[in-house]
Write an enzyme that holds these catalytic residues in place. Sequence first.
Site, PDB file in Angstrom:
ATOM      1  N   LYS A  50       0.843  -1.200   0.000  1.00 17.15           N
ATOM      2  CA  LYS A  50       0.000   0.000   0.000  1.00 17.15           C
ATOM      3  C   LYS A  50       0.879   1.251   0.000  1.00 17.15           C
ATOM      4  O   LYS A  50       2.079   1.178   0.313  1.00 17.15           O
ATOM      5  CB  LYS A  50      -0.909  -0.017   1.236  1.00 17.15           C
ATOM      6  N   TYR A 271      13.589  30.825   8.632  1.00 17.18           N
ATOM      7  CA  TYR A 271      12.300  31.445   8.938  1.00 17.18           C
ATOM      8  C   TYR A 271      12.133  31.675  10.433  1.00 17.18           C
ATOM      9  O   TYR A 271      12.437  30.796  11.240  1.00 17.18           O
ATOM     10  CB  TYR A 271      11.149  30.556   8.452  1.00 17.18           C
TER      11      TYR A 271
HETATM   12  C1  LIG Z   1      -0.393  -1.764   6.888  1.00 14.21           C
HETATM   13  C2  LIG Z   1      -0.931  -3.072   7.274  1.00 14.21           C
HETATM   14  C3  LIG Z   1      -0.089  -4.194   7.386  1.00 14.21           C
HETATM   15  C4  LIG Z   1       1.421  -4.085   7.318  1.00 14.21           C
HETATM   16  O1  LIG Z   1       1.862  -3.569   8.545  1.00 14.21           O
HETATM   17  P1  LIG Z   1       3.409  -3.382   8.895  1.00 14.21           P
HETATM   18  O2  LIG Z   1       3.405  -2.931  10.304  1.00 14.21           O
HETATM   19  O3  LIG Z   1       3.927  -2.342   7.957  1.00 14.21           O
HETATM   20  O4  LIG Z   1       4.074  -4.697   8.690  1.00 14.21           O
HETATM   21  C5  LIG Z   1      -0.671  -5.431   7.596  1.00 14.21           C
HETATM   22  N1  LIG Z   1      -2.012  -5.552   7.736  1.00 14.21           N
HETATM   23  C6  LIG Z   1      -2.843  -4.489   7.678  1.00 14.21           C
HETATM   24  C7  LIG Z   1      -4.293  -4.701   7.874  1.00 14.21           C
HETATM   25  C8  LIG Z   1      -2.326  -3.218   7.470  1.00 14.21           C
HETATM   26  O5  LIG Z   1      -3.161  -2.164   7.450  1.00 14.21           O
END
Ligand SMILES: *Cc1c(COP(=O)(O)O)cnc(C)c1O
Length: 388
Positions: A50, A271
């Site tokens: 993702k 800034y």
């Molecule tokens: C993002 C996610 C993962 C992966 O998690 P990590 O901590 O990056 O290994 C697995 N399952 C679900 C449902 C997630 O949302």
Amino acid sequence: MNQALALRFGIEADEAAAGGMLTIDLAALAGNYRHLCRMAAPERVAAVVKADAYGLGAAKVARVLHAEGCRDFFVANLIEAVRLRPLLAPGARLFVLNGLLPGGEAACAALGVIPVLNSLEQVRAWSALAVSRSVTLEAALQVDTGMSRLGLSASELETLASDLSGLAGIQLVLIMSHLACADEPDNAASPRQLAAMRGACERFPGVPISLANSGGVFLGPDFRGDLARPGVALYGAAPSSGAANPMQPVVRLDIRVIQTRTVPAGTAVGYGGAHVTTRETRIATLAAGYADGLPRSLSNSGAAWFDGKRLPILGRVSMDSLMVDITALPDGALPPGALVELIGPHQTLEAIAADAGTISYEILTRLGQRYHRHYAYPASRASGQGQS
Ligand SMILES: *Cc1c(COP(=O)(O)O)cnc(C)c1O
């Protein structure tokens, strides 16, 4: 100019033109996948890709992991699935974690991606589509075992399990849940979630189970199901807090020096004049800022590295630049165009995240598109891959 030369010139021009260089070591990614497979065995290991594989490039990451034997991929939402599905090998499965939004069912079916059904309404909608078309549609079912984010509650699961006609037309290929505290090995929430998950799975015997994210893979054999779902550990971040990181680094980030200057004591920097020098100070301005994913919370807190020396960030991080103190370096050590390290052997993802008051995940996913990207491929696959 011939084609190869033009390409070469193009790459060099891009490299010199960008404010920084993001090096993504896909061989290390492949090594991390193999390590997770060894840790999880005999459970199979999926890849969570993702957010464009946590900012590193989902298409390239998926291709390399597929070559390592990975056949299951997870994205968060349908738009990511639309982009990634055509680039995945036909036999690979692609799951959508956020499930079905109303109106997305037909697209999901047409793409051949597998929704994670998170509510009874989603189960109903997916079942209705399958029944209306007289087809069987695959789905994963998510159970909320203690995170209150996504998935069916225990009572909703009971409703479903007690009348299986609700699943008409649906082939459940996975029952899954997500751990809220898997990165903390001693947190009692994880065994509680495990117990709840076991109860849920008893209601759906024979359906493959998926529970562990990156941290979960390191919680031991009890947490093994049929399919682990690591994300961040693939990309080299530490899966567990407070323990040595067993993963190989995948990301290196180097930023260019644009300009240097020497200022006397009492000079305001950046800034708001949020830093005022207390002694004569040599300053380098670097060509990346918060628009490049370096959080503004690194202001007066983080550092860059060069030649083993820590170069503290002075004042506020700007949109496209930031200033560091290079007084510790010899005169002329950093001419314009020189590269200093932001993520690499001297400063881990976790270290820069801690300085920014955030987590490695947020640093990774914000890296953005303005850097020149260099992908290093596994040796066995180097031919024909090029570098881009
Ligand atoms: C993002 C996610 C993962 C992966 O998690 P990590 O901590 O990056 O290994 C697995 N399952 C679900 C449902 C997630 O949302």
